[in-house]
Scaffold this motif. Structure first.
Motif, PDB file in Angstrom:
ATOM      1  N   ARG A 114       0.847  -1.194   0.000  1.00 32.45           N
ATOM      2  CA  ARG A 114       0.000   0.000   0.000  1.00 32.45           C
ATOM      3  C   ARG A 114       0.875   1.234   0.000  1.00 32.45           C
ATOM      4  NH1 ARG A 114      -1.449   3.637   3.623  1.00 32.45           N
ATOM      5  NH2 ARG A 114      -0.760   2.462   5.463  1.00 32.45           N
ATOM      6  N   GLY A 115       0.499   2.232  -0.791  1.00 29.30           N
ATOM      7  CA  GLY A 115       1.219   3.490  -0.810  1.00 29.30           C
ATOM      8  C   GLY A 115       2.626   3.341  -1.345  1.00 29.30           C
ATOM      9  N   ALA A 116       3.565   3.973  -0.687  1.00 29.50           N
ATOM     10  CA  ALA A 116       4.974   3.931  -1.090  1.00 29.50           C
ATOM     11  C   ALA A 116       5.847   3.872   0.151  1.00 29.50           C
ATOM     12  CB  ALA A 116       5.319   5.150  -1.945  1.00 29.50           C
ATOM     13  N   MET A 117       7.029   3.292  -0.014  1.00 30.36           N
ATOM     14  CA  MET A 117       7.956   3.181   1.108  1.00 30.36           C
ATOM     15  C   MET A 117       9.375   3.141   0.582  1.00 30.36           C
ATOM     16  SD  MET A 117       7.858   0.473   4.295  1.00 30.36           S
ATOM     17  CE  MET A 117       6.393   1.266   4.974  1.00 30.36           C
ATOM     18  N   GLU A 118      10.262   3.876   1.246  1.00 34.76           N
ATOM     19  CA  GLU A 118      11.682   3.866   0.907  1.00 34.76           C
ATOM     20  C   GLU A 118      12.406   2.920   1.863  1.00 34.76           C
ATOM     21  OE1 GLU A 118      15.268   7.019  -0.185  1.00 34.76           O
ATOM     22  OE2 GLU A 118      13.570   7.674   1.047  1.00 34.76           O
ATOM     23  N   PHE A 119      13.181   2.012   1.286  1.00 39.93           N
ATOM     24  CA  PHE A 119      13.922   1.024   2.068  1.00 39.93           C
ATOM     25  C   PHE A 119      15.423   1.258   1.947  1.00 39.93           C
ATOM     26  CE2 PHE A 119       9.965  -1.311   1.504  1.00 39.93           C
ATOM     27  CZ  PHE A 119       9.830  -1.999   2.697  1.00 39.93           C
ATOM     28  N   GLU A 120      16.137   0.836   3.000  1.00 31.75           N
ATOM     29  CA  GLU A 120      17.591   0.732   2.925  1.00 31.75           C
ATOM     30  C   GLU A 120      18.001  -0.647   3.402  1.00 31.75           C
ATOM     31  OE1 GLU A 120      21.005   3.752   3.865  1.00 31.75           O
ATOM     32  OE2 GLU A 120      20.527   2.675   5.718  1.00 31.75           O
TER      33      GLU A 120
END
Length: 610
Positions: A114-120
Motif C-alpha cells: 500500500r502506498g509507497a515506502m523507501e527502504f535501505e
C-alpha cells in the motif's frame, strides 16, 4: 537496528542444514554456514559492533512493525506500517535437502502492498565469529562477493535498477566494507536480495526466480505439515512446534540440534552461556516420542538410525559407550573455547563455542536412548542385528556402572553425585531392554538385567526418598527437590496415583512452581559450580503439565498449559528459560522446549477426551 534486540524478538528460518534468526526490525543477526555448528557469518546477536548482520528497514519515522509466519510454513514476514505505506520483507531459505552442501541461500523479498515506502538494505558479513577480515569483489550490475576465513557470501542483485525521477533506485553501493542498497518502492512493486554461501559468482536474479523459490518453499512446508496426524486441541501451537523441530533437524543425518545459537545467556550479564548447536542424546531421544505422536514416522526413523549408529560406535571411555552430545554428523570433537574478541549478548560473557560437558558422565542418557528405541520398535522400526548386539553390550555396561557418581541431567559443574534421575533412567534402560529381548526373542542376559533393574528400584525408593520432605529428592544425601523427577510417572517407574508420588508433586508445587513456571532446582540449596541465577525452565513447565494430567489433576494441567502458551514469543517460539518478568532467556529457539510442548499437548488432549 536496535543494538541488542530481546532474545524473543526473533523468528527462525532454515533449510534443514542451517538456520538464521531474523529480528522484528528486519535484521538477520545470526547465521552460520554451511552447518548449524559452523562459524557465524552474521553474528551481531553476540557483538553488535563486530558480529556482522544483514538489515532491511524502511527510511521513515513512526514505523509500526509486525512479524508473522505464513500459515503452516517456515516463511517469515516482517511488516512495516506507516501512514504513507505498508511494506514487508519476506524471508525464507530454499530447502537444501539431504545431500551435504556448501550452498545455502537466504531469500529476502521486499515488496510494498500500500502506498509507497523507501527502504535501505545493508549487508555486512563478518566471518569466523567476527574474528577474520574479509575481501570484497563488487559488481554494480550483478552483486557482491564477500570472502574470509574460508567462507564466502555472495549477494546477488534481484531485478533491474528502477529509474525514478531521473535517479536510480536500488543501486548497489559499497560503504565502509558493507553493501548498501537504497530505493523507493510503490504498491505492487517488489525487489529483494538473494544471499548465497558456497563460492557462487555474483549474478543478477530475476524477481520471478525469487517468486518460484518462494512457491517451492511454501509448497514443501505445507505438504510436510499436512502429513501430521494430530487433530486435537492447540493444533496451531503444536504445528508451529513441529515446524520448529524440523527446522532444527540436520537432514543429511537426521540429527536434531538443541538450538541454532550459542552463548545466549540464561541470566543477562552472567556466565551461564553455552553452545547448543549440537545433538544431545537426551533431547533428541525425546523427539522420537513427539514425532511419532504427530505421525512423522520418517523423521523418527531417521533419528533412530542416527542413534543406532552412535550406539554401534561405542566410544567406550570413562564417560561410557555413549557421549552425551555429538555434532550433527556424529563426530564428537566439541572442545570448549572462549571467543575473547566478542562482547557477548548485552555483555554476557564468556562467549563460548564448543561444549566442555561432552565428556561428562550422565547416566540418564542410556534410559532416554533405550526408551526411544523401544518406542520406535513398537511402531515397527526394529533394530538390526548389529544394533541389538551393541545395545546388549551397552546395557551390560549400565549393569556395571549405574552405582557411579555422575554430573547429572543438568550438566552441573560442582562435582559428581548419585543423582536420582540418573538412577531412574538406568532403571528405564534395563526395563526397556528386558521388554525388547522378551518380545522379540533376542539373546540377552535377562537374568542379570532384571536383578540390576530391581536393585535400582530399591535404591531409588530408599536413597532417592527423603522421609522428612515426603518427596523424592535430587540425589542421595540431600533434601533438594529436582524438576527432572517430574517424568517418573511417564516412565512407568511409579504409578501417578501412588501416595509417594502425589506427596512429591505437592512438594514441587510449593517450592519449584511459580504460577505455571517451574524451576529446575534451587541453586542456592544445591550448588552447581556456577555463579549467578537462572530463570524457570520451559521444558520443566511442560513436564509439570504432563505430570499433573497423569496424576488426575486435569483442570490444573489444562490451566497450566494454557498459561504456558502465553509465554511464547509473538511467533509461538520458546527459548530455554523464562525470566521473572516473562522474558525469554538462553539459546533460542530450543528444541527441548518444543518437544515437551508437543508431548504435553498430545497426552493432555487424549486425557481430556472429545
Amino acid at each position: 537496528m536496535a543494538e541488542y534486540p530481546n532474545i524473543a524478538d526473533h523468528g527462525v528460518i532454515g533449510d534443514l542444514q542451517t538456520a538464521a534468526l531474523v529480528s522484528t526490525d528486519g535484521t538477520i543477526d545470526w547465521f552460520c554456514a554451511p552447518r548449524f555448528d559452523s562459524p557465524s557469518i552474521f553474528g551481531s546477536l553476540l557483538d553488535a559492533g563486530k558480529g556482522g548482520f544483514c538489515s532491511i528497514r524502511p527510511i521513515a519515522d513512526d514505523v509500526v512493525t509486525r512479524q508473522l509466519y505464513l500459515p503452516d510454513t517456515a516463511i517469515l514476514v516482517t511488516r512495516f506500517m506507516t501512514e504513507d505505506g505498508v511494506g514487508e520483507v519476506v524471508d525464507f531459505m530454499p530447502i537444501a535437502g539431504k545431500s551435504h552442501t556448501q550452498r545455502h541461500r537466504i531469500a529476502r523479498l521486499i515488496r510494498v502492498v500500500r502506498g509507497a515506502m523507501e527502504f535501505e538494505a545493508e549487508v555486512r558479513p563478518r566471518f569466523g565469529y567476527g574474528q577474520h577480515p574479509e575481501s570484497i569483489e563488487a559488481s554494480p550490475e550483478h552483486g557482491v562477493v564477500f570472502a574470509g576465513a574460508g567462507q564466502t557470501l555472495t549477494v546477488h542483485r534481484v531485478g533491474d535498477v528502477i529509474q525514478r525521477d531521473g535517479a536510480p533506485a536500488g543501486h548497489l553501493e559499497m560503504v565502509d566494507g558493507a553493501l548498501r542498497v537504497r530505493g523507493e518502492l510503490r504498491a505492487g512493486e517488489s525487489t529483494g536480495l538473494l544471499l548465497e554461501t558456497g563460492g557462487a559468482a555474483a549474478s543478477r536474479v530475476e524477481t520471478s526466480e525469487l517468486d518460484r523459490m518462494f512457491r517451492r518453499t511454501q509448497r514443501f512446508w505445507r505438504e510436510w505439515v499436512d502429513r501430521s496426524t494430530y487433530r486435537g486441541r492447540w493444533r496451531e501451537m503444536v504445528s508451529r512446534s513441529a515446524i520448529t523441530l524440523k527446522l532444527l533437524t540436520y537432514a543429511p543425518s537426521g540429527a536434531m540440534v538443541a538450538a541454532p545459537t550459542t552463548a545466549l545467556p540464561e541470566q543477562v550479564g552472567g556466565e551461564r552461556n553455552w553452545d547448543y548447536r549440537y545433538t544431545w542424546i537426551r533431547d533428541a531421544s525425546f523427539s522420537v516420542s513427539a514425532l511419532l505422536g504427530l505421525g512423522y514416522v520418517d523423521e523418527a526413523e531417521a533419528f533412530v538410525g542416527w542413534l543406532t549408529d552412535r550406539v554401534q560406535e561405542s566410544v567406550g571411555d570413562d564417560s561410557g559407550p555413549l557421549k552425551i552430545m555429538y555434532r550433527v554428523d556424529g563426530t564428537h570433537d566439541l572442545d570448549e573455547t572462549t571467543l575473547t574478541g566478542l562482547s557477548g549478548y548485552r555483555d554476557s560473557r564468556p562467549v563460548r563455542i564448543g561444549n566442555g560437558a561432552e565428556d561428562q558422565l550422565q547416566l540418564d542418557i542410556y534410559g532416554e536412548a533405550m526408551d526411544s528405541i523401544a518406542e520406535a520398535d513398537a511402531h515397527g522400526l526394529r533394530l538390526p542385528h548389529r544394533g541389538w548386539s551393541q545395545v546388549s553390550r551397552m546395557l551390560d555396561w549400565v549393569c556395571d556402572n549405574w552405582q557411579r557418581d555422575e554430573e547429572g541431567v543438568w550438566e552441573t559443574r560442582g562435582g559428581r553425585q548419585r543423582f536420582t534421575f540418573g538412577r531412574l533412567m538406568c532403571w528405564v534402560a534395563l526395563d526397556r531392554g528386558i521388554r525388547l529381548a522378551e518380545s522379540g526373542g533376542k539373546p540377552a542376559d535377562i537374568v542379570r538385567w532384571r536383578a540390576e533393574r530391581d536393585a535400582l528400584y530399591r535404591e531409588i525408593m530408599t536413597a532417592g526418598w527423603d522421609d522428612r520432605r515426603h518427596a523424592f529428592v535430587q540425589h542421595e544425601g540431600t533434601d533438594v527437590l529436582d524438576a527432572s523427577l517430574l517424568v517418573m510417572p511417564r516412565t512407568g517407574f511409579i504409578s501417578p496415583r501412588d501416595p509417594m508420588w502425589l506427596s512429591t508433586l505437592r512438594a514441587m508445587d510449593d517450592e519449584l512452581v511459580s504460577d505455571s513456571l517451574v524451576y529446575r532446582y534451587n541453586p542456592a540449596a544445591s550448588p552447581d559450580g556456577l555463579r549467578g541465577s537462572e530463570g524457570t525452565f520451559t521444558l520443566c513447565s511442560f513436564w509439570y503439565v504432563d505430570a499433573l494430567a497423569r496424576s488426575g489433576r486435569l483442570e490444573d494441567a489444562r490451566l497450566t498449559f494454557e498459561k504456558m502458551l502465553t509465554y511464547a514469543n509473538h511467533l509461538g517460539l520458546y527459548a530455554e528459560e523464562i525470566g521473572l518478568t516473562g522474558e525469554q532467556l538462553g539459546n533460542f529457539p530450543q528444541a527441548f522446549s518444543h518437544l515437551a510442548l508437543i508431548n504435553a499437548a498430545v497426552n493432555l488432549d487424549r486425557m481430556l477426551g472429545k
